[in-house]
Design an enzyme around this catalytic site. Sequence first.
Site, PDB file in Angstrom:
ATOM      1  N   TYR A 178     -15.132   5.682  -4.592  1.00 48.71           N
ATOM      2  CA  TYR A 178     -15.529   6.861  -3.829  1.00 48.71           C
ATOM      3  C   TYR A 178     -16.497   7.787  -4.549  1.00 48.71           C
ATOM      4  CZ  TYR A 178     -11.689   5.736  -0.617  1.00 48.71           C
ATOM      5  OH  TYR A 178     -10.880   5.113   0.285  1.00 48.71           O
ATOM      6  N   GLU A 187     -12.437  -0.505  -0.268  1.00 50.12           N
ATOM      7  CA  GLU A 187     -12.457   0.869   0.249  1.00 50.12           C
ATOM      8  C   GLU A 187     -13.694   1.599  -0.248  1.00 50.12           C
ATOM      9  OE1 GLU A 187      -9.017   3.371  -0.325  1.00 50.12           O
ATOM     10  OE2 GLU A 187      -7.651   1.758   0.248  1.00 50.12           O
ATOM     11  N   ASN A 202     -11.853  -0.339  -4.873  1.00 50.01           N
ATOM     12  CA  ASN A 202     -11.957   0.881  -4.080  1.00 50.01           C
ATOM     13  C   ASN A 202     -12.782   1.888  -4.851  1.00 50.01           C
ATOM     14  OD1 ASN A 202     -10.127  -0.503  -2.542  1.00 50.01           O
ATOM     15  ND2 ASN A 202      -8.439   0.942  -2.810  1.00 50.01           N
ATOM     16  N   HIS A 215       0.859  -1.189   0.000  1.00 54.88           N
ATOM     17  CA  HIS A 215       0.000   0.000   0.000  1.00 54.88           C
ATOM     18  C   HIS A 215       0.897   1.241   0.000  1.00 54.88           C
ATOM     19  CE1 HIS A 215      -4.282   1.419   1.113  1.00 54.88           C
ATOM     20  NE2 HIS A 215      -3.595   2.497   0.784  1.00 54.88           N
ATOM     21  N   GLU A 249      -4.470  -0.047  -5.327  1.00 54.67           N
ATOM     22  CA  GLU A 249      -4.589   1.063  -6.269  1.00 54.67           C
ATOM     23  C   GLU A 249      -3.338   1.336  -7.094  1.00 54.67           C
ATOM     24  OE1 GLU A 249      -6.125   4.665  -4.580  1.00 54.67           O
ATOM     25  OE2 GLU A 249      -7.775   3.658  -3.576  1.00 54.67           O
TER      26      GLU A 249
END
Length: 490
Positions: free
Chosen positions: A329, A394, A327, A142, A187
């Site tokens: 958002y 996420e 992930n 990460h 990511e």
Amino acid sequence: MKFQTVCIVVIVTIGFAAGHDNTTFPDGFLLGAATASYQIEGGWNADGKGVNIWDTLTHERSIYVEDKYNGDLADDSYNLYMEDVKHLKNMGAQLYRFSISWARILPEGHDYKINEAGIDYYNRLINALLDNGIEPIVTIYHWDLPQKLQDLGGWPNIVLATYNENYARVLFKNFGDRVKLWITFNEPRTFMAAYASDTGMAPSINTPGIGDYLTSRTVLTAHANIYRMYEREFKQQQKGKIGISLWNVWCEPISTNQVDACERYQQFHLGLRAHPIFSESGNYPSVPVKRVDHNSRAEGLTSSRLPKITPEEVNCRTGTYDFLGFNFYTSNLGKRGVTGGIPSKGRDTGAILSQDAEWPESASSWLRVVPWALRKQLNWIANAYGNPPIFVTENGYSDYGGLNDTSRVLYYSEYMKEMLKAIHIDGVNVFGYTAWSLLDNFEWLAGYTERFGVCDVDFDDPNRPRIPKESAKVLTEIFNTRKIPERFLD
Ligand SMILES: *[C@@H]1O[C@H](CO)[C@@H](O)[C@H](O)[C@H]1NC(C)=O
Ligand SMILES: *[C@@H]1O[C@H](CO)[C@@H](O)[C@H](O)[C@H]1NC(C)=O
């Protein structure tokens, strides 16, 4: 392939229509929260840990960080991990997604020198989680690359795939008896961009349109080799699962005649990593290959900036997953157009992005609240890659701090509702969700100015006390009842 996908969708939909409430989590669905090593651990030079690229960036170029701070102490989870476990337990989390700091395990990046204090730390954390009935889901990388490996050029250098595989082997050997869910990378899209600008994330190297694509290749090679190595050396005994966590922003066409711009965006930002691993045909998707080849020629280059994958590599990579970590958002609006320097991935993509001013804002400039986009993006993935098992690793919201985080509460309930529609109504195969993030933490270049935690952390207090926010209480309710509370239903 298309036919198969349709069949799966139909069967699953029929399966769930019988009696399952659309706002309830399916049996076996996994719920928890997530963090990352550099953002929470602190202990940057404790007990033999080596220096990583975030130590270097924050110490030598703190000007890049909004508040000029660093992760030297962060949430001090290196010492306070039992506090984190306690809050997870109190929330009823079934799992905890955290990452391992490469330089804490291998101070110089290479596996000839193992830092036993680092092994001990993660053993204590893993054992504490298991003692409290919480399953670890571990991110191998990460973003905190050992500085010694950056000195060799970092991720654009293909040799890092080998060193990364050697590091992963050390983790499987030491922790694989207890860790059953692994994520190779978090990511790649974000840290490949760290090789496309010298004002960005660590290591902040300005080789746009070249270093970022080379990074992408190294990551794919490393991911596939780790998956195959685990298959050969560990899987039979340890019986774990391996995935990769990809990040994407949904692209909503600004009008119905701009669909191709958003499709291109998906192929550049998600497809370049997902297609070689999750599609049946393997390799890069054809659209980015053609566009980068074309632009490279136009720029006068003899070879394409997007390195080719050999047929042997295509074979080795296809199907190297047990699940897709995802992930998510926010959303963009997209239309055709060329923007960005020559060369750059932005220019190669050929899409101009914006956000709708009507979408509610957060503390992060890039993050607006667009819950329906999650359902669309999950469906896009299911259709493109034959409905693979997806773990939402996420999802979360930033504000400027405070315990009464009503916007975050709304964010979680609305996004979870959309995810449940994707599962129950559309038949998308999502089997887990970890909220980002358990704690307020070091938010990379935003320092401590943007807060993503469901637990508040006081960074002025050396004891770094954690206090559950309103959102932690609502997640506690959701984790325990396994459904969206009535008051959030329309
Ligand atoms: C779930 O949603 C679908 C589509 O809107 C609807 O047909 C179905 O009745 C819903 N199921 C339940 C149990 O509410
Ligand atoms: C939290 O804020 C909302 C509105 O922003 C308010 O209605 C509510 O009463 C507050 N709750 C607490 C516990 O202060």
